[in-house]
Each structure stands twice: as structure tokens, then as C-alpha cells.
Scaffold this motif. Structure first.
Motif, PDB file in Angstrom:
ATOM      1  N   HIS A 279     -20.628 -59.676  63.928  1.00  0.00           N
ATOM      2  CA  HIS A 279     -20.079 -59.870  65.274  1.00  0.00           C
ATOM      3  C   HIS A 279     -18.756 -59.126  65.455  1.00  0.00           C
ATOM      4  O   HIS A 279     -18.430 -58.706  66.561  1.00  0.00           O
ATOM      5  N   SER A 283     -18.379 -56.725  68.630  1.00  0.00           N
ATOM      6  CA  SER A 283     -17.257 -56.968  69.551  1.00  0.00           C
ATOM      7  C   SER A 283     -16.358 -55.732  69.624  1.00  0.00           C
ATOM      8  O   SER A 283     -15.993 -55.289  70.711  1.00  0.00           O
ATOM      9  N   MET A 306     -18.236 -63.215  70.447  1.00  0.00           N
ATOM     10  CA  MET A 306     -16.943 -63.509  69.833  1.00  0.00           C
ATOM     11  C   MET A 306     -16.814 -64.993  69.499  1.00  0.00           C
ATOM     12  O   MET A 306     -16.357 -65.369  68.418  1.00  0.00           O
ATOM     13  N   LEU A 352      -9.309 -59.576  70.630  1.00  0.00           N
ATOM     14  CA  LEU A 352      -9.865 -60.534  69.671  1.00  0.00           C
ATOM     15  C   LEU A 352      -8.903 -61.690  69.454  1.00  0.00           C
ATOM     16  O   LEU A 352      -9.276 -62.860  69.481  1.00  0.00           O
ATOM     17  N   GLU A 355      -8.611 -63.999  72.609  1.00  0.00           N
ATOM     18  CA  GLU A 355      -9.807 -64.835  72.796  1.00  0.00           C
ATOM     19  C   GLU A 355      -9.864 -65.910  71.702  1.00  0.00           C
ATOM     20  O   GLU A 355     -10.207 -67.063  71.968  1.00  0.00           O
ATOM     21  N   GLU A 356      -9.504 -65.537  70.492  1.00  0.00           N
ATOM     22  CA  GLU A 356      -9.505 -66.511  69.396  1.00  0.00           C
ATOM     23  C   GLU A 356      -8.478 -67.606  69.648  1.00  0.00           C
ATOM     24  O   GLU A 356      -8.748 -68.775  69.415  1.00  0.00           O
TER      25      GLU A 356
END
Ligand code: ATP
Ligand code: MG
Ligand code: MG
Ligand code: MG
Length: 470
Positions: A279, A283, A306, A352, A355-356
Motif C-alpha cells: 500500500h 499510495s 492508506m 501520508l 492522513e496518518e
């Protein structure tokens, strides 16, 4: 041992030597086809060349094309982490003839490449042909000298390719590698073919007809060739591995993930490391091609990928963003072949991380809710649709994340119940909408809203998404 970068060059050089133009990979977001979510095969950028709408200064080409199969007609998302051969992002290498050479030359090239350049042993190879395609059957016998029982006639649509309801179409021939009888699985066409012993490495499509209407098919005056070979699958074969996730590139990503989380890639944790490595690639490549996480269309597919990876990082004990920390490894492995990764590295990393961090806020709470709601369920049971919808609506859990979370316990999600809950919420929103008094506008607004949401939802649940303009 040949690494992926070397294998890619060997493929492209071989076809270059044989008169093919080496064409760079197109972006993952198809320019020429608004109905397709992502480029999912090497032929996608050449669609209009095959139909004759567009001409190029060459009649044979070769590419290593970035592909994503995580929605629509080809959706391998659920396979990732669990089969030896599927990724959401992979590279499909191919050679194409636009009305130039046909079956005999295509089979000759394929056979020469895999047995001479790659040096694969003949007794580990077998092929399939469409059951009516006697010509291909005879050519495999003549060119490859394969015994008849290793040229398998297949009746299903797996061996008949078409672009759509109309347009170019034709039989295909898939080449399989036998990884040995210590691995479960049977040859194609057998009841055990779902196993992973025989792995398809290359698909040759012989475009010889044009479908004019449902019941009219004509011979194309100048038939064409389209082929696709999975780089990661052939790398596994050449590196003496059975599993794509054991090739050089994936080993480095998985080792980095092990180091970062401090959890070995064994037992139940193995799948999580594989999902994270896979992934991360899809991504990163999607963001490099301009897709950003959002709540609809392509952006939602990216978000689902994600978030799914993030749940697996959570399973490995990560309590703060980690996936973005693996990005430098990916860029060092693939950045030379795909400079867009280097150019977009900062953007990918920030996206990333953001979003995390955002999802982390609801992930824990959602997972506790899921634990509680599924505590008394056992294998074969279903999680009620209301809970799945609450996880989606309140905690930002894409449906497939919930399904994936329950998968190892053999528990399903009541999809009908999930859809009902969604419909109910929409109806309530409509009832509570005080509105402007302008009924016509409101109706349009609601219809549009539903259509768009339906697009997002159907976009990953059914094949219809392929036909939806995004
Ligand atoms: P399978 O039956 O194994 O799912 P496929 O028939 O769907 O493969 P094609 O559509 O024929 O695959 O694509 C051409 C080639 O691309 C395949 O022969 C394979 O080598 C590779 N490939 C297809 N899907 C994937 C994937 N999800 N991950 C990695 N490689 C893939
Ligand atoms: Mg497939
Ligand atoms: Mg197949
Ligand atoms: Mg195939």
C-alpha cells in the motif's frame, strides 16, 4: 540474481532489438479515458491506437507501465497480503503490435524472451489458449515444442479479451510457471487452480476481431497484439522465490517495516507487513500522479488504501505515524526508474503523515467499537450493517477496512444492512433539509448528491465504476 531494475531493462531492450519503440509509462490517471478509474493494464494508453482513432509514428511499441488494480473491474485489493502474486500497484511490461505482426511473431518473441534471455526451464512452463483457438495451440506446439498436455484449452472469458461491449477483441494465451509440487494448487482449468503453485506470468492477447454489436463480430483487417507480463511475478521466478513479496524490492521494504515497528514478519504479522509495503507503493505512486486523499472518486480509493495500511501498522503496535518513514526506502529502490517519485517525495511524505495523524484520532476508538460489537461473533457470522455504517460514518472506516479487520476470524459484514443504513441516513438528511423553498433546485441538489455518493460507493463495490465518469 537479477533485480527488478535489471529485469525491466532486459525486457525493454529485448523488444527494442526487435524493432519496438520504447515508450515511457503513462500516468496512473488515464488521460484518454474518463470512464476508467486508474490505468490497470499496459494497453490502456494505447486504446485509441488499437481502435484506429489515433495514429503513432511506430507500429510496434514496448513499455513498463505503472498499474493500479484497486477498484472497478480489476480489483485485487482484497488479495493483497494474502496471495503470493497480487499487488495493488505493480508494473506490467508489454509489447504491442498495432496492425503489424500477429500471433506467430508474438509467440516467438515471448518464448525467446523467457527461455533464452531469462533462461527459464521449458519443463516448468505451460500455457493456456482459448478453446477455439487451434492456431495458437499449433503455434505453441511448433515454436515452443510444448507437449499437448501443457497447452491447456480454456473455455472461460479468462482467455477471451475484449475492450468493451463493442470494439477490438480476441482470444488470449496465458503463460504459467510451475513453482513445484511442494506448493498447493493445480494447473489452470483444474479444480485446484486457485492455489499458488502455477502462477500466471504473461498474458498474450490476440486482437483479431471487432465486435460490431452484441451478435455481430467481424475479422479485423489488420489484427494487433497486446501483452502484459507482471514484473514482480517474473522477478520472483528469476530470483528463485515463489512469493512476489520475497523479491529484492519487497524484501527491502518489509525489512524496513520490521525494523521500524520492531515486529518480525512472521505468523499473523506477516500479512500486515506485506500490506504496508504494497500500500505504500500504490499510495506513493498515486500521489505522485496527482491523486490526493478525499471522500470521493479516485481520492477515496487512495484514502481506503492508506487507511487500510494504517490499520495494519496499528496491528503491529505503531501508535504514531510510521508509513511515511518507509518512503525513503521506496524512493531509493524505484526513484531512478520513476523520477516522479523523487520529484514528489516531499508531497507524498506530507500527505501520508497528515492522513496518518488525522485517522489516528478515530482509528483507536473505531477499533474498540469494532472489538466490542464483534466480541460474540464467530466464524461464519456477520457483523450487523448498522455497526459497519457507524464505523464508516463516524470513525472514517472504509467498508473494506472493516471487512479486512474481520477477515482472519472468518466474519463477514452484512453489506445489505450497511447499504440500508446509508440509505436511511440519506432519507433523514433529505427530510431535515429545511431548504430554500425552491423545490426544483433542491431536487437537483439531492439527486446530484446521491449520484455522486453513489459513484463513490459503487466505485469500489461493483464493476459499474468502470463506466462512471469521475
Ligand atoms: P491473475 O489471474 O493472476 O489475477 P490476471 O489474468 O488478472 O492475473 P492480466 O489482466 O492478464 O492478469 O494481466 C497481465 C499480467 O499482469 C499477469 O499475467 C500478471 O503477470 C500481472 N498481474 C496482473 N494482476 C496483477 C497484480 N494484482 N499484481 C501483480 N501482477 C499482476
Ligand atoms: Mg486478476
Ligand atoms: Mg489470469
Ligand atoms: Mg491474464
Amino acid at each position: 540474481m537479477s533485480g527488478v531494475n535489471e529485469i525491466r531493462s532486459t525486457f525493454l531492450d529485448f523488444f527494442k532489438k526487435n524493432g519496438h519503440e520504447v515508450v515511457a509509462s503513462s500516468p496512473l490517471v488515464p488521460h484518454n479515458d474518463p470512464t476508467l478509474m486508474f490505468t490497470n493494464a499496459g494497453m490502456v494508453p494505447f486504446k485509441n491506437v488499437f481502435t484506429g482513432l489515433e495514429t503513432r509514428p511506430y507500429s510496434r511499441a514496448t513499455t513498463a507501465q505503472k498499474c493500479v488494480r484497486a477498484g472497478g473491474k480489476h480489483n485485487d485489493l482484497d488479495n493483497v497480503g494474502y496471495t503470493a502474486r497480487h499487488h495493488t500497484f505493480f508494473e506490467m511490461m508489454g509489447n504491442f503490435s498495432f496492425g503489424d505482426y500477429f500471433k506467430e511473431e508474438a509467440i516467438t518473441h515471448a518464448w525467446n524472451l523467457i527461455t533464452k534471455e531469462f533462461g527459464l526451464p521449458k519443463d516448468r512452463l505451460l500455457t493456456t489458449v482459448y478453446h477455439e483457438d487451434d492456431e495458437a495451440f499449433e503455434l505453441w506446439k511448433k515454436i515452443a515444442g510444448l507437449p499437448e498436455d501443457r497447452i491447456i484449452r480454456i473455455k472461460t472469458s479468462d482467455n477471451f479479451w475484449s475492450m468493451g461491449d463493442t470494439g477490438p477483441c480476441g482470444p488470449c494465451s496465458e503463460i504459467f510457471f510451475d513453482h513445484g509440487d511442494h506448493i498447493w494448487g493445480g494447473p489452470p482449468g483444474s479444480p485446484e487452480e486457485d492455489g499458488d503453485r502455477f502462477i500466471e506470468i504473461w498474458n498474450l492477447v490476440f486482437m483479431q476481431y471487432e465486435q460490431i454489436s452484441a451478435d455481430r463480430r467481424e475479422n479485423l483487417p489488420r489484427p494487433s497484439i497486446d501483452t502484459g507480463m507482471g514484473l514482480e511475478r517474473v522477478a520472483a521466478v528469476l530470483q528463485g522465490k515463489h512469493d512476489n513479496y520475497d523479491i529484492d524490492l519487497f524484501r527491502r521494504l518489509i525489512d524496513a517495516s520490521v525494523e521500524l515497528t520492531g515486529v518480525k514478519a512472521e505468523g499473523d504479522q506477516r500479512a500486515s507487513h506485506r500490506v504496508i509495503a504494497d500500500h505504500l507503493r500504490s499510495s506513493a505512486f498515486l500521489i505522485a500522479d496527482g491523486v490526493l486523499p478525499s471522500n470521493e472518486g479516485r481520492g477515496y480509493v487512495l484514502r481506503r488504501i492508506m487507511r487500510r495500511a494504517m490499520r495494519h501498522a496499528e496491528l503491529l503496535g505503531a501508535r504514531e505515524p510510521v508509513i511515511y518513514k518507509l518512503l525513503p526506502v521506496l524512493v531509493s529502490e524505484m526513484g531512478r526508474a520513476y523520477p516522479e517519485l523523487q520529484r514528489a517525495e516531499a508531497l507524498i511524505s506530507e500527505t501520508l503523515k497528515l492522513e496518518e495523524s488525522r485517522f489516528r484520532k478515530t482509528l483507536d476508538r473505531g477499533l474498540s467499537l469494532l472489538d466490542e460489537a464483534s466480541r460474540d461473533l464467530s466464524k461464519g457470522d456477520s457483523l450487523d450493517g448498522e455497526t459497519a455504517f457507524k464505523l464508516y460514518d463516524t470513525y472514517g472506516f472504509p467498508l473494506d477496512l472493516t471487512q479486512d479487520a474481520l477477515r482472519t476470524r472468518g466474519i463477514h459484514v452484512d453489506i445489505g444492512g450497511f447499504q440500508d443504513a446509508m440509505q436511511r441516513q440519506r432519507a433523514e438528511a433529505r427530510a431535515h433539509w429545511a431548504g430554500s423553498g425552491d423545490k426544483a433546485t433542491e431536487t437537483i441538489w439531492f439527486e446530484l448528491g446521491e449520484k455522486l455518493e453513489a459513484t463513490e460507493f459503487l466505485g469500489y463495490e461493483t464493476e459499474k465504476a468502470e463506466g462512471v465518469a469521475l
